[in-house]
Design an enzyme around this catalytic site. Structure first.
Site, PDB file in Angstrom:
ATOM      1  N   ASP A   1       3.155  -5.496   3.278  1.00 10.82           N
ATOM      2  CA  ASP A   1       2.245  -5.737   4.410  1.00 10.82           C
ATOM      3  C   ASP A   1       2.845  -6.746   5.387  1.00 10.82           C
ATOM      4  OD1 ASP A   1      -0.150  -4.436   4.744  1.00 10.82           O
ATOM      5  OD2 ASP A   1      -1.142  -5.534   3.133  1.00 10.82           O
TER       6      ASP A   1
ATOM      7  N   LYS B   1      -3.166   6.012   1.695  1.00  9.46           N
ATOM      8  CA  LYS B   1      -1.874   5.360   1.441  1.00  9.46           C
ATOM      9  C   LYS B   1      -1.264   5.862   0.131  1.00  9.46           C
ATOM     10  CE  LYS B   1      -3.207   1.248   4.062  1.00  9.46           C
ATOM     11  NZ  LYS B   1      -3.677  -0.147   4.079  1.00  9.46           N
TER      12      LYS B   1
ATOM     13  N   GLN C   1      -5.346  -4.316  -0.439  1.00  8.73           N
ATOM     14  CA  GLN C   1      -6.139  -3.905   0.722  1.00  8.73           C
ATOM     15  C   GLN C   1      -7.106  -5.024   1.116  1.00  8.73           C
ATOM     16  OE1 GLN C   1      -5.595  -1.191   2.482  1.00  8.73           O
ATOM     17  NE2 GLN C   1      -7.330  -1.361   3.871  1.00  8.73           N
TER      18      GLN C   1
END
Ligand code: GUN
Length: 304
Positions: A122, A55, A99
Site C-alpha cells: 500500500d 483484489k 484494508q
C-alpha cells in the site's frame, strides 16, 4: 462545446495487468518464485469486503499466491498485530495489505507501521512515505491509487508536467499527500486543497489538472473547471437513484461528470476510471516486492 476524452481506466489498467501477468510467469520460470499477496480485512463493512474480494480475485488472475484473512469485528489489536508479525516472517508472502478503514477500536497507524516496508504494498509505511517525500520514486513502494492516477495523467500529458498547474482536493495519507508529491516530482505546480480551503472553486478554475478525493458526491461542478482541463475523480460515493427504481443506488464521483464532460478536455468516469487502476497498481507493487525479494527488478512500461 468541447467533447471531453473519457479516460478509460479499465483499458489502461488492463494493459498494466498484462505486463504484470507476463512478468509473474517470468519470475516463476526464472526463479521458481510465485508472488504472494496477503489481504487482511477486519469487520463487516460491505464496501471494504467488495474491494477486498476484487483484489484477491485479481491477484489469482495475475498468477499470484493470494491469501485472504477475514477477521471478525471484535478482533483485538494484539490478535491483528500477531497476524501481521506472522505474515512479515513468511517468506512466501511478498505483499501485505490491510484494508482500511479498520474498526474504530483498532489503532490503524500502529498496524500499518508494523508491516515490513518491503512488504508494504500500500506504500503507507513511514519508510515508503518518507522515500516519496524526499523524491526517491525508485527504491520504495508507491501508494496504489496515486500511482494509478499518475498513469492516467501520463496518458494525457506524458510524464513531464512542467508548466502545468495541478490541484489536489483532499490531504489524506492514503491519497492526497502522496498524490501531491508525485505531481511535484513530475514538475507540476501543485496546490493542496482540503476541507478548510477558502474559495475552492476559484482554485479549481485555474488548474490544468484537478484531482478530487473528498468523498462528497458530485461536489465539484462544471463551472469550477477550466476549459480543456484534465479531471481525475478519485471519489466513489453511493447515492440513492430513484430514477432506476425503488430503493436503487448508483455510484458517483466527487465531480459532476455530466457537467464536467462539457467543459474539460479529459475526465475519468466513476466507476471505470481510477478504481481499476488502484487494483492494477496493487498487483504491480506486489510483483515489484516479489522481484526485489528475488534480487531482481520489475518496472512498468508507461504507454507514453
Ligand atoms: N481503503 C480504501 N482505499 C484503500 C487502499 O488503497 N488501501 C487500503 N489498504 N485500504 C483502502
Amino acid at each position: 462545446m468541447t467533447k471531453a476524452v473519457v479516460i478509460d481506466g479499465k483499458a489502461i489498467a488492463s494493459s498494466v495487468l498484462q505486463q504484470v501477468k507476463t512478468a509473474s510467469v517470468d519470475l516463476v520460470t526464472a526463479k521458481d518464485i510465485t508472488p504472494g499477496l496477503a489481504v487482511v480485512i477486519v469487520g463487516n463493512d460491505p464496501a471494504s469486503h467488495a474491494y477486498v474480494a476484487a483484489k484477491s480475485k485479481m491477484a489469482k488472475e495475475c498468477g499470484f499466491a493470494s491469501s485472504q484473512f477475514t477477521l471478525t469485528e471484535g478482533t483485538t489489536q494484539s490478535e491483528l498485530a500477531e497476524l501481521i508479525e506472522n505474515l512479515n516472517d513468511d517468506p512466501k508472502v511478498h505483499g501485505i495489505l490491510v484494508q482500511l478503514p479498520l474498526p474504530p477500536h483498532l489503532d490503524s497507524e500502529m498496524i500499518i507501521q508494523s508491516i515490513l516496508p518491503q512488504k508494504d504494498v500500500d506504500g503507507l509505511n513511514i519508510s515508503n512515505a518518507g522515500k516519496l517525500a524526499v523524491g526517491d520514486l525508485r527504491t520504495g513502494i508507491l501508494p496504489c491509487t496515486p500511482a494509478g492516477a499518475m498513469v492516467l495523467i501520463s496518458e494525457i500529458h506524458g510524464l513531464d508536467l512542467s508548466g502545468l498547474r495541478a490541484v489536489v482536493v483532499g490531504r489524506s495519507n492514503l491519497f492526497g499527500k502522496p498524490m501531491g508529491q508525485l505531481l511535484l516530482a513530475a514538475n507540476a505546480t501543485v496546490t493542496m486543497a482540503h476541507s478548510r480551503t477558502k474559495d475552492l472553486r476559484s482554485i479549481c478554475c485555474e488548474a490544468d489538472i484537478v484531482i478530487a478525493a473528498v468523498g462528497r458526491p458530485e461536489m465539484i461542478k462544471g463551472d469550477w473547471l477550466k476549459q480543456g482541463a484534465t479531471v481525475i475523480d478519485v471519489g466513489i460515493n453511493r447515492v440513492q437513484a430513484p430514477e432506476l427504481g425503488d430503493g436503487r443506488t448508483r455510484l458517483v464521483g466527487d465531480v459532476s461528470f455530466n457537467e464536467a464532460k462539457n467543459v474539460v478536455g479529459a475526465v475519468t468516469p466513476v466507476p471505470g476510471g481510477v478504481g481499476p487502476m488502484t487494483i492494477a497498481m496493487l498487483m504491480a507493487n506486489t510483483l515489484t516486492a516479489a522481484y526485489r525479494a528475488a534480487g531482481l527488478s520489475f518496472k512498468l512500461v508507461h504507454a507514453k
